[in-house]
Write a protein that holds these residues in place. Structure first.
Motif, PDB file in Angstrom:
ATOM      1  N   GLU A 353       0.595  -3.682  -5.061  1.00  0.00           N
ATOM      2  CA  GLU A 353       1.474  -4.224  -4.022  1.00  0.00           C
ATOM      3  C   GLU A 353       1.712  -3.203  -2.915  1.00  0.00           C
ATOM      4  O   GLU A 353       1.709  -3.532  -1.718  1.00  0.00           O
ATOM      5  CB  GLU A 353       2.808  -4.634  -4.636  1.00  0.00           C
ATOM      6  CG  GLU A 353       2.770  -5.905  -5.476  1.00  0.00           C
ATOM      7  CD  GLU A 353       4.172  -6.294  -5.894  1.00  0.00           C
ATOM      8  OE1 GLU A 353       4.999  -6.610  -5.011  1.00  0.00           O
ATOM      9  OE2 GLU A 353       4.457  -6.267  -7.113  1.00  0.00           O
ATOM     10  N   LEU A 354       1.927  -1.961  -3.328  1.00  0.00           N
ATOM     11  CA  LEU A 354       2.176  -0.914  -2.334  1.00  0.00           C
ATOM     12  C   LEU A 354       0.949  -0.685  -1.452  1.00  0.00           C
ATOM     13  O   LEU A 354       1.070  -0.521  -0.231  1.00  0.00           O
ATOM     14  CB  LEU A 354       2.572   0.384  -3.041  1.00  0.00           C
ATOM     15  CG  LEU A 354       3.973   0.400  -3.659  1.00  0.00           C
ATOM     16  CD1 LEU A 354       4.122   1.576  -4.608  1.00  0.00           C
ATOM     17  CD2 LEU A 354       5.049   0.460  -2.573  1.00  0.00           C
ATOM     18  N   LEU A 355      -0.222  -0.683  -2.069  1.00  0.00           N
ATOM     19  CA  LEU A 355      -1.456  -0.467  -1.305  1.00  0.00           C
ATOM     20  C   LEU A 355      -1.715  -1.586  -0.301  1.00  0.00           C
ATOM     21  O   LEU A 355      -2.443  -1.391   0.673  1.00  0.00           O
ATOM     22  CB  LEU A 355      -2.641  -0.331  -2.257  1.00  0.00           C
ATOM     23  CG  LEU A 355      -2.737   1.010  -3.011  1.00  0.00           C
ATOM     24  CD1 LEU A 355      -3.779   0.925  -4.112  1.00  0.00           C
ATOM     25  CD2 LEU A 355      -3.065   2.142  -2.042  1.00  0.00           C
ATOM     26  N   ALA A 356      -1.118  -2.746  -0.538  1.00  0.00           N
ATOM     27  CA  ALA A 356      -1.299  -3.871   0.378  1.00  0.00           C
ATOM     28  C   ALA A 356      -0.404  -3.756   1.614  1.00  0.00           C
ATOM     29  O   ALA A 356      -0.567  -4.517   2.572  1.00  0.00           O
ATOM     30  CB  ALA A 356      -1.004  -5.188  -0.349  1.00  0.00           C
ATOM     31  N   GLN A 357       0.539  -2.788   1.598  1.00  0.00           N
ATOM     32  CA  GLN A 357       1.446  -2.631   2.733  1.00  0.00           C
ATOM     33  C   GLN A 357       0.739  -1.918   3.897  1.00  0.00           C
ATOM     34  O   GLN A 357      -0.129  -1.069   3.689  1.00  0.00           O
ATOM     35  CB  GLN A 357       2.680  -1.816   2.321  1.00  0.00           C
ATOM     36  CG  GLN A 357       3.477  -2.446   1.186  1.00  0.00           C
ATOM     37  CD  GLN A 357       3.948  -3.843   1.526  1.00  0.00           C
ATOM     38  OE1 GLN A 357       4.620  -4.055   2.527  1.00  0.00           O
ATOM     39  NE2 GLN A 357       3.585  -4.791   0.681  1.00  0.00           N
ATOM     40  N   PRO A 358       1.092  -2.268   5.138  1.00  0.00           N
ATOM     41  CA  PRO A 358       0.461  -1.636   6.307  1.00  0.00           C
ATOM     42  C   PRO A 358       0.639  -0.120   6.304  1.00  0.00           C
ATOM     43  O   PRO A 358       1.750   0.386   6.102  1.00  0.00           O
ATOM     44  CB  PRO A 358       1.203  -2.255   7.497  1.00  0.00           C
ATOM     45  CG  PRO A 358       1.774  -3.531   6.962  1.00  0.00           C
ATOM     46  CD  PRO A 358       2.094  -3.272   5.527  1.00  0.00           C
TER      47      PRO A 358
END
Length: 396
Positions: A353-358
């Protein structure tokens, strides 16, 4: 002893290990102060060096600060270390004039004991001891850190930088005294303006490197300047003006590298291995001091000041070869947020989920710490979105 002290502090307590280290340092100072021979001074210096608690102090700072404030805390500690070096260079000759070398060792013993008093009377007691991957070495991470070519380039950089500094200052005070006529007790009059002007030159270089994202160009340029300054010292050292100009350029490049290298380590190290990378980096720095003093002294014995400057120029040439092949760094910074995950499955899901953040380029959740280590591009990352993950309740 930096890494062992840090690991022992996880088991026996930060303050206890800092106190032991400072007592060892104080005892070494007394041995050196009472010594009537160079061998006693060497023994005292060995004991002083064995009281290596810098890593424990960083860990204590991490214990006492929130994850969101930890980067600022480490920066303040780093700035204090740099300031202490500059003050010591200026105050050393002044103290020598008043109390002599033995008096300087007695002073360091008193300062160590004063540090213990501050530790127990002023410094708060942490609520809990915890291993922090951003400040302490993790044995499982050593292989990853020691096989990373970019980190090894930076480790060689700090090794070379301090080898050159230590070697150069075997010869520079001799030139100032014997060639130019500056007395030992007047050396501070040279060092103070040299350091002040070099810092003024350094500041725009750091801004260019960080704000304008020209880190590699500034980095390689500083290495070239260090090498050329050694050649300049070899050729031009017959007047005070020549020495002051060359030393100012040397310290401008030195200070630029001293400020840039930790930043580059932070950018290059895996998010969860920053503390381990910094431990290896610090050990490389101290090893550089050892090699610079040892080989620099040998080179001085063979060829006088010229031998020292030739040795340092060779080190700079090797460093240039290492630096010029370095990949341009990604301009990231490490963030830490407190999270609540129940098991490794939830940790991996949160990382995704964190890696999907801009702007997030790396994320690692440490279950034992309850912390997510995140590398972000500050020009892209949305601080609000990342803060929303802090203290997330565990999945049902």
């Amino acid at each position: 002893m930096q890494i062992p002290f840090g690991m022992l502090s996880d088991r026996f307590g930060r303050k206890r290990m800092i106190c032991i280290g400072l007592l060892i340092f104080a005892f070494g100072s007394v041995v050196a102060a009472l010594s009537g021979s160079i061998y006693g001074v060497i023994a005292g210096r060995i004991l002083q060096g064995a009281g290596a608690v810098g890593s424990v102090i960083l860990a204590l700072g991490a214990d006492l600060t929130r994850e969101e404030q930890r980067t600022k805390t480490m920066a303040v500690i780093g700035m204090t270390i740099g300031l202490s070096f500059a003050l010591a260079l200026v105050l050393g000759p002044l103290l020598n004039a008043v109390i002599g070398v033995s008096g300087i060792f007695w002073t360091t013993a008193v300062m160590a004991l004063a540090g213990i008093a501050v530790l127990y009377r002023v410094t708060p007691q942490p609520n809990a001891l915890q291993s922090h991957r951003d400040t302490g070495a993790v044995p499982a991470m050593f292989k990853r850190v020691l096989t990373d070519s970019q980190l090894l380039r930076l480790d060689f950089g700090i090794f070379a930088l301090h080898a050159m500094l230590t070697a150069s200052f075997i010869a520079v005070p001799v030139l100032l005294r014997d060639v130019v006529g500056v007395g030992e007790n007047e050396l501070w009059m040279v060092y103070l303006p040299v350091l002040a002007v070099s810092v003024m030159i350094m500041v725009p270089m750091i801004i260019l490197a960080e704000a304008k994202r020209q880190m590699k160009a500034v980095f390689v340029g500083a290495v070239v300047t260090l090498g050329l300054s050694q050649l300049a010292l070899l050729a031009w050292h017959t007047s005070l003006v020549e020495l002051v100009v060359v030393l100012t350029l040397f310290f401008a490049a030195f200070n630029t590298m001293e400020a840039s290298l930790p930043s580059l380590i932070s950018k290059a190290a895996p998010a969860e291995a920053k503390g381990t990378a910094m431990g290896v980096y610090s050990s490389s720095q101290f090893f550089g001091i050892f090699v610079g003093g040892t080989i620099g002294g040998w080179a001085y014995g063979l060829g006088g000041p010229a031998g020292v400057f030739i040795f340092s120029a060779i080190v700079a040439l090797l460093w240039f070869g290492v630096a010029v092949t370095m990949k341009p760094p990604r301009f990231t910074r490490t963030r830490m947020i407190s999270v609540a995950v129940a098991d490794s499955g939830e940790a991996r899901a949160l990382e995704a989920e964190l890696l999907a953040q801009p702007g997030v380029v790396e994320a690692a959740v440490a279950l034992d710490e309850g912390v997510a280590y995140i590398k972000v591009d500050s020009a892209q990352a949305d601080e609000v979105d990342l803060d929303a993950f802090s203290r997330r309740p565990a999945q049902a």
